[in-house]
Scaffold this motif. Structure first.
Motif, mmCIF file in Angstrom:
data_model
loop_
_atom_site.group_PDB
_atom_site.id
_atom_site.type_symbol
_atom_site.label_atom_id
_atom_site.label_comp_id
_atom_site.label_asym_id
_atom_site.label_seq_id
_atom_site.Cartn_x
_atom_site.Cartn_y
_atom_site.Cartn_z
ATOM 1 N N THR A 190 0.838 -1.206 0.000
ATOM 2 C CA THR A 190 0.000 0.000 0.000
ATOM 3 C C THR A 190 0.868 1.249 0.000
ATOM 4 N N GLY A 191 0.233 2.373 -0.280
ATOM 5 C CA GLY A 191 0.924 3.655 -0.303
ATOM 6 C C GLY A 191 0.567 4.500 0.904
ATOM 7 N N ASP A 192 0.726 5.805 0.751
ATOM 8 C CA ASP A 192 0.460 6.756 1.818
ATOM 9 C C ASP A 192 -1.010 6.676 2.227
ATOM 10 N N GLN A 193 -1.252 6.579 3.536
ATOM 11 C CA GLN A 193 -2.605 6.411 4.048
ATOM 12 C C GLN A 193 -3.317 7.720 4.359
ATOM 13 N N ARG A 194 -2.672 8.838 4.142
ATOM 14 C CA ARG A 194 -3.291 10.121 4.515
ATOM 15 C C ARG A 194 -4.618 10.395 3.812
ATOM 16 N N PRO A 195 -4.775 10.079 2.523
ATOM 17 C CA PRO A 195 -6.091 10.327 1.904
ATOM 18 C C PRO A 195 -7.216 9.523 2.549
ATOM 19 N N TYR A 196 -6.909 8.331 3.041
ATOM 20 C CA TYR A 196 -7.894 7.509 3.747
ATOM 21 C C TYR A 196 -8.127 8.052 5.150
ATOM 22 N N ASP A 197 -7.037 8.412 5.818
ATOM 23 C CA ASP A 197 -7.135 8.826 7.216
ATOM 24 C C ASP A 197 -7.963 10.099 7.410
ATOM 25 N N LYS A 198 -8.040 10.946 6.377
ATOM 26 C CA LYS A 198 -8.763 12.219 6.552
ATOM 27 C C LYS A 198 -10.251 12.000 6.807
ATOM 28 N N ASP A 199 -10.775 10.812 6.456
ATOM 29 C CA ASP A 199 -12.181 10.490 6.685
ATOM 30 C C ASP A 199 -12.359 9.493 7.826
ATOM 31 N N CYS A 200 -11.320 9.305 8.633
ATOM 32 C CA CYS A 200 -11.351 8.352 9.743
ATOM 33 C C CYS A 200 -11.132 9.087 11.065
ATOM 34 N N LEU A 201 -11.361 8.383 12.151
ATOM 35 C CA LEU A 201 -10.906 8.864 13.448
ATOM 36 C C LEU A 201 -9.463 8.401 13.619
ATOM 37 N N VAL A 202 -8.559 9.338 13.889
ATOM 38 C CA VAL A 202 -7.144 8.989 14.036
ATOM 39 C C VAL A 202 -6.644 9.449 15.401
ATOM 40 N N TYR A 203 -5.776 8.623 15.978
ATOM 41 C CA TYR A 203 -5.195 8.897 17.288
ATOM 42 C C TYR A 203 -3.695 8.665 17.184
ATOM 43 N N ASP A 204 -2.918 9.711 17.434
ATOM 44 C CA ASP A 204 -1.467 9.667 17.308
ATOM 45 C C ASP A 204 -0.812 9.723 18.677
ATOM 46 N N SER A 205 0.266 8.981 18.815
ATOM 47 C CA SER A 205 1.110 9.124 19.997
ATOM 48 C C SER A 205 1.998 10.350 19.836
ATOM 49 N N ASP A 206 2.694 10.719 20.873
ATOM 50 C CA ASP A 206 3.755 11.711 20.743
ATOM 51 C C ASP A 206 4.904 11.086 19.953
ATOM 52 N N PRO A 207 5.777 11.901 19.361
ATOM 53 C CA PRO A 207 6.941 11.319 18.687
ATOM 54 C C PRO A 207 7.721 10.427 19.645
ATOM 55 N N THR A 208 8.084 9.246 19.168
ATOM 56 C CA THR A 208 8.795 8.299 20.022
ATOM 57 C C THR A 208 10.197 8.813 20.323
ATOM 58 N N GLN A 209 10.647 8.567 21.534
ATOM 59 C CA GLN A 209 11.971 9.007 21.971
ATOM 60 C C GLN A 209 13.038 7.963 21.699
ATOM 61 N N GLU A 210 12.609 6.758 21.335
ATOM 62 C CA GLU A 210 13.544 5.674 21.043
ATOM 63 C C GLU A 210 12.878 4.724 20.065
ATOM 64 N N THR A 211 13.663 3.835 19.500
ATOM 65 C CA THR A 211 13.124 2.849 18.574
ATOM 66 C C THR A 211 12.237 1.860 19.313
ATOM 67 N N ILE A 212 11.063 1.596 18.763
ATOM 68 C CA ILE A 212 10.120 0.638 19.345
ATOM 69 C C ILE A 212 9.884 -0.464 18.316
ATOM 70 N N GLU A 213 10.088 -1.692 18.727
ATOM 71 C CA GLU A 213 9.927 -2.831 17.829
ATOM 72 C C GLU A 213 8.768 -3.696 18.318
ATOM 73 N N ILE A 214 7.895 -4.098 17.380
ATOM 74 C CA ILE A 214 6.778 -4.968 17.741
ATOM 75 C C ILE A 214 6.850 -6.246 16.911
ATOM 76 N N ILE A 215 6.486 -7.353 17.544
ATOM 77 C CA ILE A 215 6.412 -8.659 16.885
ATOM 78 C C ILE A 215 5.203 -9.379 17.454
ATOM 79 N N GLY A 216 4.213 -9.660 16.623
ATOM 80 C CA GLY A 216 3.064 -10.424 17.112
ATOM 81 C C GLY A 216 1.739 -9.826 16.669
ATOM 82 N N PHE A 217 0.703 -10.159 17.448
ATOM 83 C CA PHE A 217 -0.648 -9.663 17.166
ATOM 84 C C PHE A 217 -0.895 -8.366 17.928
#
Length: 410
Positions: free
Chosen positions: A99-126
């Motif tokens: 997929t490409g940039d999600q901003r055109p989709y997000d403008k019609d959605c409810l969006v919730y952003d965190s603050d900019p991360t202060q360190e690298t965060i890695e996720i693995i799983g569900f």
């Protein structure tokens, strides 16, 4: 699938060979595959973007990873989402595609952003999401996407999950309007690395057109920002350092010299576009493929469809599909599919050869599916056409089906 030879982006690996080795050991007691027990339990490709990442192996299966919940602090706020059944093109025509940039989709959605991360965060799983939500209609879908917002505000889709609101009941049943439901959604398994300075975004919508058929009722939905019931649970893992040098990904690495288009298979680039007016949105798709089999049979195929959603009536949805397959025999003497000349017409499905001396036929399928608030309707027509040339039909067999199906929690 990984066993396809046109692997872009990589990494390329022979998934079929891996499965055969596994089945040989566990189903056939093949001693030649005993080395599979000595291999590391997990090989992961941990993504840093949609097309890049790093290889990671672990000696043992990962235990339940550490989790973190990004929660809203205000327990009384309510966010209302108007229903726009035609949105979702940017998330792809099926879950899992690039997929490409999600901003055109997000403008019609409810969006919730965190603050900019202060360190690298890695996720693995569900990724697990809990929402307290209500709807003004008898039925709603909820789609939740986890996204990565980079320092330039480019938005990448990480993973997605969805639920038909009727599935909140057992057996499935229509919803009670304006009742607060607690909804839990497990997003698809993923790996991702949120780099320092990026923001973690959750985007919520009631439509993902054209991946899912829209619900038929005008409505709005509400999300209740109570941190005890509306939150996201991220499978955050601590920094993992491989216990050994990662093997080729997986154990059957495909040589770069082999990662080329197949000699006897080709296609035109896919066309996937959105056309929008004040009264409706149309998603169009078209693809043409070619095959040249070892027995000299040339096969070409056209798949084209229009998926149309009204802006005035969410129940008014139509899917119009046309497929053509052309088979031409005795196509010998060509070293690859690119050597086969094609007739210079709009669809370029027939080889530019003397068809009067070769057996050939065509299979044509026309399918229309549409809906209103009460029913789905299907109109199917299939024709088998055996021809003397590209115009004259020697024999035609036709199958026609018309039907309708009562909507039941869809």
């Amino acid at each position: 699938m990984p066993e396809f030879s046109t692997r872009n982006p990589g990494p390329g690996y022979d998934g079929t060979a891996e499965m055969v080795r596994w089945f040989n050991h566990w189903l056939k007691d093949n001693d030649d595959s005993d080395d599979i027990l000595n291999e590391l339990d997990i090989t992961l490709f941990v993504r840093t973007s949609l097309t890049t990442g790093r290889k990671l192996v672990e000696q043992a299966l990962l235990e339940s990873p550490m989790s973190t919940a990004e929660k809203e602090n205000n327990d009384i706020d309510i966010d209302v989402l108007p229903y726009r059944p035609w949105i979702g093109f940017e998330a792809g025509s099926w879950l899992g595609m690039l997929t490409g940039d999600q901003r055109p989709y997000d403008k019609d959605c409810l969006v919730y952003d965190s603050d900019p991360t202060q360190e690298t965060i890695e996720i693995i799983g569900f990724v697990n999401v809990s929402l307290q939500a209500s709807t003004t209609a008898h039925l709603a879908h909820w789609f939740v996407r986890l996204e990565d917002v980079d320092v330039d505000d480019q938005v990448s889709l990480v993973t997605v999950g969805a639920i038909n609101g009727a599935q909140l009941h057992t057996p499935p049943a229509y919803l009670e309007p304006n009742f607060r439901y607690t909804i839990t959604i497990r997003l698809h398994f993923t790996t991702w690395t949120f780099l320092s300075g990026h923001r973690i975004r959750v985007a919520i919508s009631n439509a993902m057109f054209a991946s899912a058929w829209p619900t038929p009722f005008p409505m709005s939905t509400s999300i209740y920002l109570n941190p005890s019931v509306s939150f996201i649970d991220l499978p955050v893992v601590p920094p993992i350092y491989p216990s050994s040098i990662p093997p080729s990904f997986t154990q059957q690495q495909v040589a770069s010299s082999d990662m080329l288009p197949q000699l006897f298979s080709a296609s035109k680039p896919k066309v996937y576009q959105k056309h929008e007016t004040d009264i409706g949105t149309t998603i169009t798709f078209e693809q043409v493929t070619y095959e040249l089999l070892s027995n000299g049979c040339f096969i070409s195929g056209l798949l084209a469809w229009d998926f149309i959603c009204s802006h005035l009536d969410p129940a008014d949805v139509r899917w119009v599909t046309r497929a053509r397959q052309v088979y031409v025999f005795d196509m010998h003497g060509y070293e690859s599919i690119v050597d086969v000349p094609l007739k210079d017409d709009n669809e370029r499905l027939y080889p530019n050869v003397d068809l009067s001396t070769r057996r050939h036929f065509e299979l044509v399928t026309d399918l229309v599916k549409h809906s209103d608030q009460d029913y789905f309707y299907v109109h199917l027509k299939r024709q088998f056409l055996e021809k003397n040339d590209t115009v004259t039909c020697q024999q035609a067999m036709t199958f026609v089906f018309n039907g309708k199906h009562k909507r039941n929690c869809h």
